[in-house]
Design a protein around this motif. Structure first.
Motif, PDB file in Angstrom:
ATOM      1  N   ASN A  65       0.812  -1.214   0.000  1.00 38.76           N
ATOM      2  CA  ASN A  65       0.000   0.000   0.000  1.00 38.76           C
ATOM      3  C   ASN A  65       0.846   1.265   0.000  1.00 38.76           C
ATOM      4  O   ASN A  65       0.329   2.362   0.069  1.00 38.76           O
ATOM      5  N   GLY A  66       2.170   1.101  -0.050  1.00 32.59           N
ATOM      6  CA  GLY A  66       3.049   2.251  -0.053  1.00 32.59           C
ATOM      7  C   GLY A  66       3.296   2.847   1.316  1.00 32.59           C
ATOM      8  O   GLY A  66       3.909   3.890   1.445  1.00 32.59           O
ATOM      9  N   HIS A  67       2.821   2.184   2.350  1.00 40.53           N
ATOM     10  CA  HIS A  67       3.052   2.674   3.709  1.00 40.53           C
ATOM     11  C   HIS A  67       4.495   2.410   4.111  1.00 40.53           C
ATOM     12  O   HIS A  67       5.086   1.429   3.704  1.00 40.53           O
ATOM     13  N   ARG A  68       4.991   3.274   4.947  1.00 37.33           N
ATOM     14  CA  ARG A  68       6.367   3.112   5.407  1.00 37.33           C
ATOM     15  C   ARG A  68       6.408   2.533   6.810  1.00 37.33           C
ATOM     16  O   ARG A  68       7.393   2.633   7.498  1.00 37.33           O
ATOM     17  N   ALA A  69       5.327   1.957   7.219  1.00 34.23           N
ATOM     18  CA  ALA A  69       5.243   1.415   8.577  1.00 34.23           C
ATOM     19  C   ALA A  69       6.238   0.282   8.760  1.00 34.23           C
ATOM     20  O   ALA A  69       6.454  -0.519   7.867  1.00 34.23           O
ATOM     21  N   SER A  70       6.818   0.238   9.935  1.00 34.24           N
ATOM     22  CA  SER A  70       7.816  -0.793  10.213  1.00 34.24           C
ATOM     23  C   SER A  70       7.180  -2.105  10.649  1.00 34.24           C
ATOM     24  O   SER A  70       7.871  -3.084  10.860  1.00 34.24           O
ATOM     25  N   ASP A  71       5.853  -2.140  10.761  1.00 31.60           N
ATOM     26  CA  ASP A  71       5.205  -3.359  11.245  1.00 31.60           C
ATOM     27  C   ASP A  71       4.393  -4.079  10.158  1.00 31.60           C
ATOM     28  O   ASP A  71       3.613  -4.975  10.468  1.00 31.60           O
ATOM     29  N   SER A  72       4.573  -3.703   8.881  1.00 30.90           N
ATOM     30  CA  SER A  72       3.867  -4.403   7.796  1.00 30.90           C
ATOM     31  C   SER A  72       4.336  -5.849   7.750  1.00 30.90           C
ATOM     32  O   SER A  72       5.521  -6.133   7.879  1.00 30.90           O
ATOM     33  N   LYS A  73       3.400  -6.746   7.530  1.00 33.58           N
ATOM     34  CA  LYS A  73       3.716  -8.181   7.557  1.00 33.58           C
ATOM     35  C   LYS A  73       3.739  -8.783   6.159  1.00 33.58           C
ATOM     36  O   LYS A  73       3.157  -8.255   5.221  1.00 33.58           O
ATOM     37  N   ASP A  74       4.387  -9.928   6.055  1.00 33.13           N
ATOM     38  CA  ASP A  74       4.551 -10.657   4.796  1.00 33.13           C
ATOM     39  C   ASP A  74       3.338 -11.563   4.570  1.00 33.13           C
ATOM     40  O   ASP A  74       3.461 -12.763   4.396  1.00 33.13           O
ATOM     41  N   LYS A  75       2.150 -10.956   4.563  1.00 32.66           N
ATOM     42  CA  LYS A  75       0.903 -11.729   4.563  1.00 32.66           C
ATOM     43  C   LYS A  75       0.628 -12.495   3.270  1.00 32.66           C
ATOM     44  O   LYS A  75      -0.210 -13.387   3.257  1.00 32.66           O
ATOM     45  N   ASN A  76       1.329 -12.205   2.175  1.00 32.60           N
ATOM     46  CA  ASN A  76       1.119 -12.917   0.915  1.00 32.60           C
ATOM     47  C   ASN A  76       2.102 -14.067   0.702  1.00 32.60           C
ATOM     48  O   ASN A  76       2.083 -14.705  -0.347  1.00 32.60           O
ATOM     49  N   ASN A  77       2.942 -14.308   1.684  1.00 29.11           N
ATOM     50  CA  ASN A  77       3.939 -15.369   1.551  1.00 29.11           C
ATOM     51  C   ASN A  77       3.241 -16.729   1.413  1.00 29.11           C
ATOM     52  O   ASN A  77       2.320 -17.023   2.180  1.00 29.11           O
ATOM     53  N   PRO A  78       3.665 -17.561   0.449  1.00 30.31           N
ATOM     54  CA  PRO A  78       3.045 -18.879   0.290  1.00 30.31           C
ATOM     55  C   PRO A  78       3.290 -19.807   1.485  1.00 30.31           C
ATOM     56  O   PRO A  78       2.519 -20.730   1.716  1.00 30.31           O
ATOM     57  N   ASN A  79       4.348 -19.537   2.249  1.00 25.19           N
ATOM     58  CA  ASN A  79       4.639 -20.314   3.444  1.00 25.19           C
ATOM     59  C   ASN A  79       3.883 -19.673   4.615  1.00 25.19           C
ATOM     60  O   ASN A  79       4.237 -18.591   5.081  1.00 25.19           O
ATOM     61  N   SER A  80       2.846 -20.329   5.072  1.00 27.64           N
ATOM     62  CA  SER A  80       1.996 -19.758   6.123  1.00 27.64           C
ATOM     63  C   SER A  80       2.776 -19.422   7.391  1.00 27.64           C
ATOM     64  O   SER A  80       2.396 -18.519   8.136  1.00 27.64           O
ATOM     65  N   LYS A  81       3.886 -20.103   7.643  1.00 26.39           N
ATOM     66  CA  LYS A  81       4.692 -19.827   8.833  1.00 26.39           C
ATOM     67  C   LYS A  81       5.417 -18.486   8.736  1.00 26.39           C
ATOM     68  O   LYS A  81       5.845 -17.934   9.741  1.00 26.39           O
ATOM     69  N   LEU A  82       5.567 -17.957   7.527  1.00 24.24           N
ATOM     70  CA  LEU A  82       6.280 -16.686   7.338  1.00 24.24           C
ATOM     71  C   LEU A  82       5.347 -15.483   7.187  1.00 24.24           C
ATOM     72  O   LEU A  82       5.806 -14.352   7.090  1.00 24.24           O
ATOM     73  N   ARG A  83       4.061 -15.696   7.198  1.00 22.65           N
ATOM     74  CA  ARG A  83       3.111 -14.602   6.961  1.00 22.65           C
ATOM     75  C   ARG A  83       3.068 -13.579   8.093  1.00 22.65           C
ATOM     76  O   ARG A  83       2.620 -12.461   7.882  1.00 22.65           O
ATOM     77  N   ASP A  84       3.532 -13.942   9.266  1.00 19.43           N
ATOM     78  CA  ASP A  84       3.537 -13.005  10.386  1.00 19.43           C
ATOM     79  C   ASP A  84       4.867 -12.265  10.532  1.00 19.43           C
ATOM     80  O   ASP A  84       5.000 -11.404  11.406  1.00 19.43           O
ATOM     81  N   ARG A  85       5.849 -12.568   9.687  1.00 22.72           N
ATOM     82  CA  ARG A  85       7.133 -11.878   9.818  1.00 22.72           C
ATOM     83  C   ARG A  85       7.012 -10.441   9.295  1.00 22.72           C
ATOM     84  O   ARG A  85       6.238 -10.150   8.393  1.00 22.72           O
ATOM     85  N   ILE A  86       7.785  -9.575   9.884  1.00 19.34           N
ATOM     86  CA  ILE A  86       7.816  -8.170   9.502  1.00 19.34           C
ATOM     87  C   ILE A  86       8.567  -8.042   8.168  1.00 19.34           C
ATOM     88  O   ILE A  86       9.620  -8.641   7.984  1.00 19.34           O
ATOM     89  N   LEU A  87       8.006  -7.267   7.242  1.00 19.47           N
ATOM     90  CA  LEU A  87       8.650  -7.072   5.940  1.00 19.47           C
ATOM     91  C   LEU A  87       9.961  -6.300   6.049  1.00 19.47           C
ATOM     92  O   LEU A  87      10.926  -6.609   5.349  1.00 19.47           O
ATOM     93  N   LYS A  88       9.977  -5.294   6.889  1.00 20.64           N
ATOM     94  CA  LYS A  88      11.179  -4.487   7.022  1.00 20.64           C
ATOM     95  C   LYS A  88      12.357  -5.375   7.415  1.00 20.64           C
ATOM     96  O   LYS A  88      12.293  -6.121   8.386  1.00 20.64           O
ATOM     97  N   GLY A  89      13.404  -5.320   6.600  1.00 24.58           N
ATOM     98  CA  GLY A  89      14.607  -6.093   6.886  1.00 24.58           C
ATOM     99  C   GLY A  89      14.699  -7.427   6.173  1.00 24.58           C
ATOM    100  O   GLY A  89      15.753  -8.058   6.190  1.00 24.58           O
ATOM    101  N   ILE A  90      13.617  -7.894   5.518  1.00 26.49           N
ATOM    102  CA  ILE A  90      13.732  -9.186   4.837  1.00 26.49           C
ATOM    103  C   ILE A  90      14.595  -9.031   3.581  1.00 26.49           C
ATOM    104  O   ILE A  90      14.663  -7.970   2.974  1.00 26.49           O
ATOM    105  N   VAL A  91      15.244 -10.105   3.213  1.00 27.73           N
ATOM    106  CA  VAL A  91      16.117 -10.107   2.042  1.00 27.73           C
ATOM    107  C   VAL A  91      15.258 -10.432   0.816  1.00 27.73           C
ATOM    108  O   VAL A  91      14.747 -11.544   0.684  1.00 27.73           O
ATOM    109  N   LEU A  92      15.104  -9.436  -0.046  1.00 28.16           N
ATOM    110  CA  LEU A  92      14.305  -9.596  -1.274  1.00 28.16           C
ATOM    111  C   LEU A  92      15.146 -10.104  -2.435  1.00 28.16           C
ATOM    112  O   LEU A  92      14.663 -10.853  -3.275  1.00 28.16           O
ATOM    113  N   LEU A  93      16.378  -9.631  -2.514  1.00 28.04           N
ATOM    114  CA  LEU A  93      17.302 -10.036  -3.573  1.00 28.04           C
ATOM    115  C   LEU A  93      18.313 -10.999  -2.978  1.00 28.04           C
ATOM    116  O   LEU A  93      18.949 -10.678  -1.967  1.00 28.04           O
TER     117      LEU A  93
END
Length: 151
Positions: A65-93
Motif C-alpha cells: 500500500n506504499g506505507h512506510r510502517a515498520s510493522d507491515s507483515k509478509d501476509k502474501n507469503n506462500p509459506n503460512s509460517k512466514l506470513r507473520d514476519r515483519i517485511l522491514k529487513g527481509i532479504v528480497l534479492l
C-alpha cells in the motif's frame, strides 16, 4: 518473400543487440549495484549489499500500500509460517553474482504477491538499475527501474 522476412528478422535482432549494448554503461564495476535504491513505484526502499562475491538486497521500508510502517507483515507469503514476519529487513534479492556487466543467478521476492522470480540486474546509468524478474526465460518477465537514493 522468405528472404525478406529473414532479412527483417536479422535486422531486428541486430537492433535489439545494439540497443542492449548501448544502454549499458561500458564501465560497469562490480560494486556499482551497492547502495540504497527506490523502486519504480516509489513504495519500497531497498539496500543492496555485498557479502563476499554475492550481492543481496534487503527491504528498508515499504509494503503493497506504499506505507512506510515498520510493522507491515509478509501476509502474501506462500509459506503460512512466514506470513507473520515483519517485511522491514527481509532479504528480497538473493545470491547475485557479477559477470559480463550484469548481476545474475539470483532471485527476487515480491511481497506484493508472495512470489519469487529469477532475476537479472543491469546498470542503466549511475543512478538507475534495470531489474528484470522472470519465470523460466528472461523474455517471459517484467522489467522495472530503481533509482539510487543518497544515503
Amino acid at each position: 518473400m522468405v528472404k525478406k522476412i529473414s532479412s527483417i528478422v536479422c535486422l531486428l535482432l541486430l537492433m535489439i543487440i545494439s540497443n542492449n549494448s548501448f544502454s549499458q554503461s561500458g564501465n560497469v564495476k562490480e560494486d556499482d549495484v551497492v547502495g540504497i535504491w527506490l523502486n519504480q513505484e516509489k513504495d519500497a526502499k531497498i539496500q543492496i549489499y555485498r557479502d563476499g562475491d554475492i550481492f543481496n538486497g534487503k527491504l528498508l521500508w515499504g509494503d503493497k500500500n506504499g506505507h512506510r510502517a515498520s510493522d507491515s507483515k509478509d501476509k502474501n507469503n506462500p509459506n503460512s509460517k512466514l506470513r507473520d514476519r515483519i517485511l522491514k529487513g527481509i532479504v528480497l534479492l538473493k545470491n547475485f553474482k557479477f559477470k559480463d556487466n550484469t548481476w545474475s543467478g539470483g532471485t527476487i521476492y515480491d511481497p506484493k504477491n508472495g512470489k519469487t522470480y529469477k532475476c537479472v540486474i543491469k546498470k542503466d546509468s549511475d543512478v538507475k538499475l534495470e531489474i528484470r524478474g522472470y519465470v523460466g526465460f528472461s523474455w517471459l518477465g517484467k522489467t522495472t527501474y530503481w533509482m539510487r537514493v543518497e544515503e
